[in-house]
Design a protein around this motif. Sequence first.
Motif, PDB file in Angstrom:
ATOM      1  N   LEU A 149      69.249  82.281  -2.615  1.00 15.91           N
ATOM      2  CA  LEU A 149      69.796  80.929  -2.733  1.00 15.91           C
ATOM      3  C   LEU A 149      71.238  80.869  -2.237  1.00 15.91           C
ATOM      4  CD1 LEU A 149      68.327  80.012  -6.220  1.00 15.91           C
ATOM      5  CD2 LEU A 149      67.939  78.712  -4.126  1.00 15.91           C
ATOM      6  N   ALA A 150      72.014  81.920  -2.527  1.00 21.25           N
ATOM      7  CA  ALA A 150      73.406  81.943  -2.073  1.00 21.25           C
ATOM      8  C   ALA A 150      73.487  81.906  -0.553  1.00 21.25           C
ATOM      9  CB  ALA A 150      74.113  83.184  -2.617  1.00 21.25           C
ATOM     10  N   GLU A 151      72.590  82.627   0.130  1.00 26.13           N
ATOM     11  CA  GLU A 151      72.570  82.599   1.590  1.00 26.13           C
ATOM     12  C   GLU A 151      72.269  81.194   2.102  1.00 26.13           C
ATOM     13  OE1 GLU A 151      69.814  85.504   2.937  1.00 26.13           O
ATOM     14  OE2 GLU A 151      70.893  87.200   2.043  1.00 26.13           O
ATOM     15  N   GLY A 152      71.315  80.524   1.470  1.00 27.18           N
ATOM     16  CA  GLY A 152      70.995  79.162   1.879  1.00 27.18           C
ATOM     17  C   GLY A 152      72.133  78.196   1.618  1.00 27.18           C
ATOM     18  N   VAL A 153      72.814  78.368   0.482  1.00 26.12           N
ATOM     19  CA  VAL A 153      73.950  77.503   0.157  1.00 26.12           C
ATOM     20  C   VAL A 153      75.081  77.712   1.153  1.00 26.12           C
ATOM     21  CG1 VAL A 153      75.803  77.144  -1.530  1.00 26.12           C
ATOM     22  CG2 VAL A 153      73.426  77.171  -2.277  1.00 26.12           C
ATOM     23  N   LEU A 154      75.347  78.965   1.536  1.00 26.80           N
ATOM     24  CA  LEU A 154      76.406  79.217   2.512  1.00 26.80           C
ATOM     25  C   LEU A 154      76.091  78.568   3.859  1.00 26.80           C
ATOM     26  CD1 LEU A 154      77.449  82.923   1.843  1.00 26.80           C
ATOM     27  CD2 LEU A 154      78.806  80.865   1.463  1.00 26.80           C
ATOM     28  N   ARG A 155      74.843  78.638   4.288  1.00 23.95           N
ATOM     29  CA  ARG A 155      74.463  77.975   5.543  1.00 23.95           C
ATOM     30  C   ARG A 155      74.657  76.465   5.433  1.00 23.95           C
ATOM     31  NH1 ARG A 155      70.233  81.847   5.411  1.00 23.95           N
ATOM     32  NH2 ARG A 155      68.811  80.323   4.475  1.00 23.95           N
ATOM     33  N   ALA A 156      74.196  75.899   4.313  1.00 26.18           N
ATOM     34  CA  ALA A 156      74.348  74.453   4.114  1.00 26.18           C
ATOM     35  C   ALA A 156      75.818  74.065   3.980  1.00 26.18           C
ATOM     36  CB  ALA A 156      73.572  74.022   2.865  1.00 26.18           C
ATOM     37  N   PHE A 157      76.604  74.933   3.364  1.00 24.07           N
ATOM     38  CA  PHE A 157      78.025  74.649   3.184  1.00 24.07           C
ATOM     39  C   PHE A 157      78.755  74.650   4.525  1.00 24.07           C
ATOM     40  CE2 PHE A 157      82.395  76.146   1.966  1.00 24.07           C
ATOM     41  CZ  PHE A 157      82.787  74.971   1.342  1.00 24.07           C
ATOM     42  N   ARG A 158      78.374  75.558   5.425  1.00 23.92           N
ATOM     43  CA  ARG A 158      78.996  75.574   6.756  1.00 23.92           C
ATOM     44  C   ARG A 158      78.673  74.292   7.518  1.00 23.92           C
ATOM     45  NH1 ARG A 158      77.077  81.110   6.633  1.00 23.92           N
ATOM     46  NH2 ARG A 158      78.807  82.514   6.185  1.00 23.92           N
ATOM     47  N   GLN A 159      77.446  73.805   7.381  1.00 29.95           N
ATOM     48  CA  GLN A 159      77.086  72.541   8.021  1.00 29.95           C
ATOM     49  C   GLN A 159      77.878  71.384   7.415  1.00 29.95           C
ATOM     50  OE1 GLN A 159      75.093  71.837  10.702  1.00 29.95           O
ATOM     51  NE2 GLN A 159      75.185  74.071  10.955  1.00 29.95           N
TER      52      GLN A 159
END
Length: 246
Positions: A149-159
Amino acid sequence: MTTVRLPLFPLNTVLFPGLVLPLNVFEERYRAMMRELLKTPEEEPRRFAVVAIRDGYEVAPSAPGMPDPTAEPERGPAAGFGPDPLAAFHQMGCIADAATVRERPGGTFEVLATGTTRVRLLSVDASGPYLTAELEEVAEEPGDEAGALAEGVLRAFRQYQKRLAGARERSLATSAELPDDPSVVSYLVAAAMVHDTPTKQRLLQAPDTASRLRDELRLLRGETAIIRNLPSLPAFELTRTPTSLN
């Protein structure tokens, strides 16, 4: 259950573990608190608790005002928080460790603190020169699939950052500046997103890291979609974020 009694600093903001909190301390009740903290030896932590205000005023009224212009301003450690300070605050907050407490010539203080541990508010004592509270430390549990989930949040956060930077002409944080520990990611993103106090408080109170990350992923995707479809970005900080003198 580990409990601790600490000075209490209510604010119109939510402090997360690991995040830095600068404060401009000018009210007498909080100046008294800082004078007391300065008595703590430098090698020991100078700790106080920060809670978000649910119902009340961060800065106590200091002059007569509406609706009664003749009313006397409130005094004392609980001024601005009503007859029951415990009910005026959100029930989960964060311990702050004051790395810097610098007294200015006029008697005000410049403080730089860092959030450390979540705590649950059990009781509030207004009998002294400043508020103190009995607090229960709240452990951070990882929950299921926190790493993924943290990996997905980081990707979404960069967007999310990219959309905001495009609208505001701000530079992006590089991937090297973002952490990889799931709990640290969850707190950093919670603090960095532009949301109101109730939303940030909900994130602080999440039962575990994975639950917080799931909530953040939903929020980030929703906010990014909204920003993508706006021709320009309104100055929403002015309406979502209360002005703080502290």
